[in-house]
Design a protein around this motif. Structure first.
Motif, PDB file in Angstrom:
ATOM      1  N   ALA A 181       0.821  -1.211   0.000  1.00 32.46           N
ATOM      2  CA  ALA A 181       0.000   0.000   0.000  1.00 32.46           C
ATOM      3  C   ALA A 181       0.853   1.259   0.000  1.00 32.46           C
ATOM      4  O   ALA A 181       2.047   1.230   0.296  1.00 32.46           O
ATOM      5  CB  ALA A 181      -0.936   0.001   1.202  1.00 32.46           C
ATOM      6  N   GLU A 182       0.184   2.357  -0.316  1.00 28.06           N
ATOM      7  CA  GLU A 182       0.788   3.681  -0.338  1.00 28.06           C
ATOM      8  C   GLU A 182      -0.027   4.598   0.567  1.00 28.06           C
ATOM      9  O   GLU A 182      -1.245   4.667   0.438  1.00 28.06           O
ATOM     10  CB  GLU A 182       0.756   4.200  -1.773  1.00 28.06           C
ATOM     11  N   VAL A 183       0.655   5.272   1.489  1.00 29.37           N
ATOM     12  CA  VAL A 183       0.024   6.227   2.396  1.00 29.37           C
ATOM     13  C   VAL A 183       0.890   7.482   2.436  1.00 29.37           C
ATOM     14  O   VAL A 183       2.115   7.394   2.518  1.00 29.37           O
ATOM     15  CB  VAL A 183      -0.111   5.651   3.831  1.00 29.37           C
ATOM     16  N   ASN A 184       0.245   8.630   2.366  1.00 35.27           N
ATOM     17  CA  ASN A 184       0.946   9.908   2.442  1.00 35.27           C
ATOM     18  C   ASN A 184       0.554  10.608   3.737  1.00 35.27           C
ATOM     19  O   ASN A 184      -0.637  10.706   4.045  1.00 35.27           O
ATOM     20  CB  ASN A 184       0.568  10.794   1.247  1.00 35.27           C
TER      21      ASN A 184
ATOM     22  N   PHE B 205      -5.042   1.665  -7.670  1.00 39.20           N
ATOM     23  CA  PHE B 205      -3.647   1.243  -7.628  1.00 39.20           C
ATOM     24  C   PHE B 205      -2.753   2.216  -8.388  1.00 39.20           C
ATOM     25  O   PHE B 205      -3.110   2.695  -9.457  1.00 39.20           O
ATOM     26  CB  PHE B 205      -3.494  -0.170  -8.206  1.00 39.20           C
ATOM     27  N   ASN B 206      -1.586   2.482  -7.808  1.00 42.60           N
ATOM     28  CA  ASN B 206      -0.607   3.336  -8.452  1.00 42.60           C
ATOM     29  C   ASN B 206      -0.039   2.580  -9.656  1.00 42.60           C
ATOM     30  O   ASN B 206       0.534   1.505  -9.489  1.00 42.60           O
ATOM     31  CB  ASN B 206       0.503   3.689  -7.461  1.00 42.60           C
ATOM     32  N   PRO B 207      -0.188   3.112 -10.863  1.00 44.99           N
ATOM     33  CA  PRO B 207       0.266   2.389 -12.045  1.00 44.99           C
ATOM     34  C   PRO B 207       1.788   2.190 -12.091  1.00 44.99           C
ATOM     35  O   PRO B 207       2.268   1.256 -12.725  1.00 44.99           O
ATOM     36  CB  PRO B 207      -0.207   3.266 -13.216  1.00 44.99           C
ATOM     37  N   GLU B 208       2.538   3.043 -11.406  1.00 47.83           N
ATOM     38  CA  GLU B 208       3.999   2.920 -11.410  1.00 47.83           C
ATOM     39  C   GLU B 208       4.505   1.868 -10.434  1.00 47.83           C
ATOM     40  O   GLU B 208       5.494   1.196 -10.700  1.00 47.83           O
ATOM     41  CB  GLU B 208       4.632   4.270 -11.107  1.00 47.83           C
ATOM     42  N   THR B 209       3.837   1.747  -9.278  1.00 43.93           N
ATOM     43  CA  THR B 209       4.328   0.832  -8.240  1.00 43.93           C
ATOM     44  C   THR B 209       3.453  -0.398  -8.054  1.00 43.93           C
ATOM     45  O   THR B 209       3.888  -1.378  -7.458  1.00 43.93           O
ATOM     46  CB  THR B 209       4.411   1.551  -6.880  1.00 43.93           C
TER      47      THR B 209
ATOM     48  N   GLU C 128      -9.766  -4.813  -7.011  1.00 44.65           N
ATOM     49  CA  GLU C 128      -9.154  -5.260  -8.263  1.00 44.65           C
ATOM     50  C   GLU C 128     -10.073  -5.058  -9.456  1.00 44.65           C
ATOM     51  O   GLU C 128      -9.628  -5.125 -10.600  1.00 44.65           O
ATOM     52  CB  GLU C 128      -8.700  -6.708  -8.142  1.00 44.65           C
ATOM     53  N   GLU C 129     -11.340  -4.788  -9.186  1.00 42.37           N
ATOM     54  CA  GLU C 129     -12.285  -4.495 -10.265  1.00 42.37           C
ATOM     55  C   GLU C 129     -12.074  -3.076 -10.797  1.00 42.37           C
ATOM     56  O   GLU C 129     -12.595  -2.731 -11.855  1.00 42.37           O
ATOM     57  CB  GLU C 129     -13.725  -4.662  -9.771  1.00 42.37           C
ATOM     58  N   ALA C 130     -11.349  -2.243 -10.061  1.00 43.36           N
ATOM     59  CA  ALA C 130     -11.096  -0.861 -10.473  1.00 43.36           C
ATOM     60  C   ALA C 130      -9.618  -0.532 -10.274  1.00 43.36           C
ATOM     61  O   ALA C 130      -9.258   0.428  -9.591  1.00 43.36           O
ATOM     62  CB  ALA C 130     -11.979   0.086  -9.682  1.00 43.36           C
ATOM     63  N   VAL C 131      -8.764  -1.339 -10.878  1.00 42.38           N
ATOM     64  CA  VAL C 131      -7.320  -1.173 -10.714  1.00 42.38           C
ATOM     65  C   VAL C 131      -6.883   0.256 -11.035  1.00 42.38           C
ATOM     66  O   VAL C 131      -6.094   0.851 -10.303  1.00 42.38           O
ATOM     67  CB  VAL C 131      -6.557  -2.194 -11.606  1.00 42.38           C
TER      68      VAL C 131
END
Length: 165
Positions: free
Chosen positions: A38-41, A91-95, A84-87
């Motif tokens: 995951a990504e958290v800012n 989801f970050n396309p780079e990571t 996963e139905e809405a990638v």
């Protein structure tokens, strides 16, 4: 796992805030059994800046301790079955990481509330991050039952890492 931390306040917390934030974010991810990297800012700011954000996004013209901006829409808190139905949305396309969202913490409130509640600034920062992480997982506290569930989860996340009152 990407945990980005920006420190924008002039006042510096005299504690290892980066370690505390990372520790609690990871504890919350584990506790909620997030099946993805995951990504958290996280942004650490002051009362004036968080007041402006609070006014802009919530139409409340006062400082608050923490704000959460979830990126995932949940039908049920921490139910990741649909992401996963809405990638392209989640989801970050780079990571390839699940973008959970943003957390904004007032360092002024960390100091004020630690003193008010009689515990350390370390514990207060950990609490605010745990609280906000639960919002990023879709939890809320508008109703009594939701509040109790959220408080129980916050306490357990903090206890797994030794942050007690």
């Amino acid at each position: 796992m990407t945990i980005s931390i920006e420190y924008e306040a002039e006042k510096k917390l005299d504690l290892p805030y980066g370690d505390i934030i990372r520790d609690i974010v990871l504890a919350a991810l584990d506790y909620e059994e997030c099946p993805y990297e995951a990504e958290v800012n996280v942004i650490l700011t002051d009362n004036e800046a968080i007041r402006e954000i609070n006014r802009e996004y919530r139409e409340i013209d006062s400082p608050t301790d923490v704000l959460s901006f979830p990126m995932v829409d949940y039908g049920t808190p921490s139910d990741f079955d649909h992401v996963e139905e809405a990638v392209e949305d989640y989801f970050n396309p780079e990571t390839g990481e699940l973008m959970l969202g943003d957390i904004v913490v007032s360092v002024d409130k960390v100091e004020e509330q630690a003193e008010k509640y009689g515990h350390s600034e370390t514990r207060e920062l950990a609490f605010l991050v745990a609280h906000s992480m639960l919002h990023l997982f879709g939890y809320d506290h508008m109703e009594e039952g939701e509040r109790e569930q959220m408080e129980d989860r916050q306490r357990k996340i903090l206890e797994t890492r030794g942050y007690t009152r």
